[in-house]
Design an enzyme around this catalytic site. Structure first.
Site, PDB file in Angstrom:
ATOM      1  N   GLY A  41     -17.343  -8.021 -11.965  1.00  0.00           N
ATOM      2  CA  GLY A  41     -18.435  -8.674 -11.921  1.00  0.00           C
ATOM      3  C   GLY A  41     -18.565  -9.900 -10.849  1.00  0.00           C
ATOM      4  N   LEU A  42     -17.734  -9.674 -10.020  1.00  0.00           N
ATOM      5  CA  LEU A  42     -17.499 -11.134  -9.086  1.00  0.00           C
ATOM      6  C   LEU A  42     -17.085 -12.483  -9.748  1.00  0.00           C
ATOM      7  CD1 LEU A  42     -20.118  -9.594  -6.651  1.00  0.00           C
ATOM      8  CD2 LEU A  42     -17.638  -9.675  -6.213  1.00  0.00           C
ATOM      9  N   ASN A  98     -19.832  -8.652   1.566  1.00  0.00           N
ATOM     10  CA  ASN A  98     -19.953  -7.503   0.342  1.00  0.00           C
ATOM     11  C   ASN A  98     -21.352  -6.791  -0.017  1.00  0.00           C
ATOM     12  OD1 ASN A  98     -19.499  -5.630  -1.709  1.00  0.00           O
ATOM     13  ND2 ASN A  98     -18.292  -7.176  -3.022  1.00  0.00           N
ATOM     14  N   CYS A 101     -20.933  -3.692  -3.857  1.00  0.00           N
ATOM     15  CA  CYS A 101     -20.494  -4.141  -5.356  1.00  0.00           C
ATOM     16  C   CYS A 101     -20.997  -3.304  -6.157  1.00  0.00           C
ATOM     17  CB  CYS A 101     -20.151  -5.618  -5.503  1.00  0.00           C
ATOM     18  SG  CYS A 101     -19.332  -5.537  -7.114  1.00  0.00           S
ATOM     19  N   GLY A 116      -8.710   1.900   0.894  1.00  0.00           N
ATOM     20  CA  GLY A 116      -8.983   2.591  -0.346  1.00  0.00           C
ATOM     21  C   GLY A 116      -7.771   3.640  -0.656  1.00  0.00           C
ATOM     22  N   GLY A 130      -5.508  -2.899  -1.725  1.00  0.00           N
ATOM     23  CA  GLY A 130      -6.201  -3.275  -2.805  1.00  0.00           C
ATOM     24  C   GLY A 130      -5.391  -3.182  -4.048  1.00  0.00           C
TER      25      GLY A 130
HETATM   26  C1  FMN Z   1     -10.147  -5.752  -9.500  1.00  0.00           C
HETATM   27  C2  FMN Z   1     -10.755  -5.539  -8.187  1.00  0.00           C
HETATM   28  C3  FMN Z   1     -11.588  -6.616  -7.885  1.00  0.00           C
HETATM   29  C4  FMN Z   1     -12.157  -6.425  -6.475  1.00  0.00           C
HETATM   30  N1  FMN Z   1     -13.104  -7.375  -6.150  1.00  0.00           N
HETATM   31  C5  FMN Z   1     -14.047  -7.371  -4.843  1.00  0.00           C
HETATM   32  C6  FMN Z   1     -14.663  -8.342  -4.193  1.00  0.00           C
HETATM   33  O1  FMN Z   1     -14.743  -9.367  -4.916  1.00  0.00           O
HETATM   34  N2  FMN Z   1     -15.180  -8.177  -3.225  1.00  0.00           N
HETATM   35  C7  FMN Z   1     -15.077  -7.015  -2.448  1.00  0.00           C
HETATM   36  O2  FMN Z   1     -15.656  -6.694  -1.550  1.00  0.00           O
HETATM   37  N3  FMN Z   1     -14.397  -5.982  -3.036  1.00  0.00           N
HETATM   38  C8  FMN Z   1     -13.750  -6.072  -4.194  1.00  0.00           C
HETATM   39  N4  FMN Z   1     -12.810  -4.838  -4.737  1.00  0.00           N
HETATM   40  C9  FMN Z   1     -12.747  -3.744  -3.877  1.00  0.00           C
HETATM   41  C10 FMN Z   1     -11.425  -3.864  -2.900  1.00  0.00           C
HETATM   42  O3  FMN Z   1     -11.340  -4.962  -1.870  1.00  0.00           O
HETATM   43  C11 FMN Z   1     -11.393  -2.293  -2.267  1.00  0.00           C
HETATM   44  O4  FMN Z   1     -12.666  -2.321  -1.209  1.00  0.00           O
HETATM   45  C12 FMN Z   1     -11.222  -1.253  -3.239  1.00  0.00           C
HETATM   46  O5  FMN Z   1     -10.500  -1.524  -4.240  1.00  0.00           O
HETATM   47  C13 FMN Z   1     -10.517  -0.101  -2.408  1.00  0.00           C
HETATM   48  O6  FMN Z   1      -9.306  -0.199  -2.078  1.00  0.00           O
HETATM   49  P1  FMN Z   1      -7.934   0.032  -3.112  1.00  0.00           P
HETATM   50  O7  FMN Z   1      -7.922   1.536  -3.481  1.00  0.00           O
HETATM   51  O8  FMN Z   1      -6.609  -0.045  -2.232  1.00  0.00           O
HETATM   52  O9  FMN Z   1      -7.995  -0.657  -4.177  1.00  0.00           O
HETATM   53  C14 FMN Z   1     -12.115  -5.194  -5.974  1.00  0.00           C
HETATM   54  C15 FMN Z   1     -11.473  -4.367  -6.273  1.00  0.00           C
HETATM   55  C16 FMN Z   1     -10.574  -4.415  -7.436  1.00  0.00           C
HETATM   56  C17 FMN Z   1      -9.763  -3.483  -7.938  1.00  0.00           C
END
Ligand code: FMN
Length: 306
Positions: free
Chosen positions: A74-75, A129, A132, A246, A268
């Site tokens: 939730g940011l 973003n 979200c 991703g 991520g």
């Molecule tokens: C715990 C968590 C917090 C995240 N917080 C944000 C965020 O604040 N802003 C955003 O644009 N993406 C956020 N993401 C998304 C990631 O930046 C990414 O787009 C997404 O997890 C896919 O990549 P991954 O599969 O390598 O994790 C978050 C992801 C996770 C798992």
């Protein structure tokens, strides 16, 4: 061997290699300094920032799934001012591109937040973003509607001065290329994709959802085929550079995203498995390129045989 990435167009963005860390998975960067040399990374994208501090969603906010995780943080963040005064000065911004990720409730607030960050010399670019899935106000709505996505892009672009803007897209749409073209038309310099997939988990014994928010965002290797498909489609649909992400969990994965046309990638969920993951990945990519006789990433990029 040439791992350098120069984004085409007027962005001026350059990375010493294509590996960046994804927002929300690498704190404000500072927390990961004990695990490797931050300046060895292509760049970092910091946790999503809002104008005011946000407490985030109630706990539990994360749950493990097969080959991935669900989150509804939730940011949560300490607000843009605290980031600028307390976190940013601790980062080696002369040698490391630091990208600020932002979240707001309406286009005007996106613009206001952008103006604050655009004044900071240490910020290389602003990632927006609009995707979200875990917040009630705005959030993913901006990323699911081409008109709203374009409106946010215009507001950010107007306030960004000479800072490049990266619009981060959601996979939770019928046709990602419609949104990609809309934000390109509204002035986006770069597109990044994808944010998490909307998902849910339940416990049949407690009869409760796995996370308090009920619905969260799925990330990790489970989403890689979706992310690759989106990156491929977006790269074909627009002429601005694309940063793919991703489920990246190996150097092979990095090359897959580059093969379909991405200029760079973000890592991520893998950072949660090992805090030194991204640092190791840079070295592993170098070794893999050597093994595969890839001397120039730009030559390899987008060379998928269809
Ligand atoms: C715990 C968590 C917090 C995240 N917080 C944000 C965020 O604040 N802003 C955003 O644009 N993406 C956020 N993401 C998304 C990631 O930046 C990414 O787009 C997404 O997890 C896919 O990549 P991954 O599969 O390598 O994790 C978050 C992801 C996770 C798992």
């Amino acid at each position: 061997m040439n791992m350098n990435v120069t984004l085409p167009g007027s962005t001026g963005l350059q990375f010493k290699n294509p590996i960046l860390t994804a927002s929300g998975t690498f704190g404000y960067g500072v927390e990961f300094a004990p695990y490797g040399d931050l300046t060895s990374l292509g760049g970092i994208v910091v946790k999503g920032l809002s104008l005011e501090p946000r407490a985030g969603n109630p706990m539990p906010r994360i749950a493990e799934t097969p080959c991935g995780m669900l989150n509804a943080v939730g940011l949560q963040n300490s607000g843009v001012e605290t980031f600028i005064t307390e976190k940013l000065p601790k980062l080696p911004t002369d040698e490391l591109p630091v990208i600020a990720n932002i979240y707001a409730c309406d286009p005007a607030e996106f613009g206001e937040l952008t103006a604050v960050l655009a004044a900071e010399k240490g910020i290389a670019a602003i990632e927006v973003n609009i995707s979200c899935p875990n917040v009630r106000e705005g959030g993913i709505l901006f990323g699911q509607d081409a008109t709203l996505a374009a409106r946010v892009t215009e507001a950010v672009k107007k306030a960004a001065g000479d800072k490049p803007i990266i619009i981060k897209l959601s996979p939770n749409v019928t046709d990602i290329t419609t949104i990609a073209k809309a934000v390109e038309g509204a002035g986006a310099d770069v597109i990044s994709c994808i944010n998490t997939l909307s998902g849910m988990g339940v416990d049949i014994r407690t009869r409760k959802p796995l996370i308090a928010n009920v619905i969260g965002g799925l990330s990790g290797p489970a989403i890689k085929p979706v992310a690759l498909r989106c990156t491929h489609q977006v790269c074909k649909a627009v002429s601005i550079p694309v940063i793919g992400m991703g489920g990246i969990a190996s150097a092979e994965d990095v090359l897959e995203f580059i093969l379909v046309g991405a200029h760079a990638v973000q890592v991520g969920t893998s950072n949660f498995l090992r805090p030194d993951f991204s640092f190791r990945l840079v070295k592993e990519l170098e070794q893999l390129m050597e093994k595969m006789n890839i001397t120039d990433l730009e030559e390899f990029r987008g060379s998928l045989k269809l």
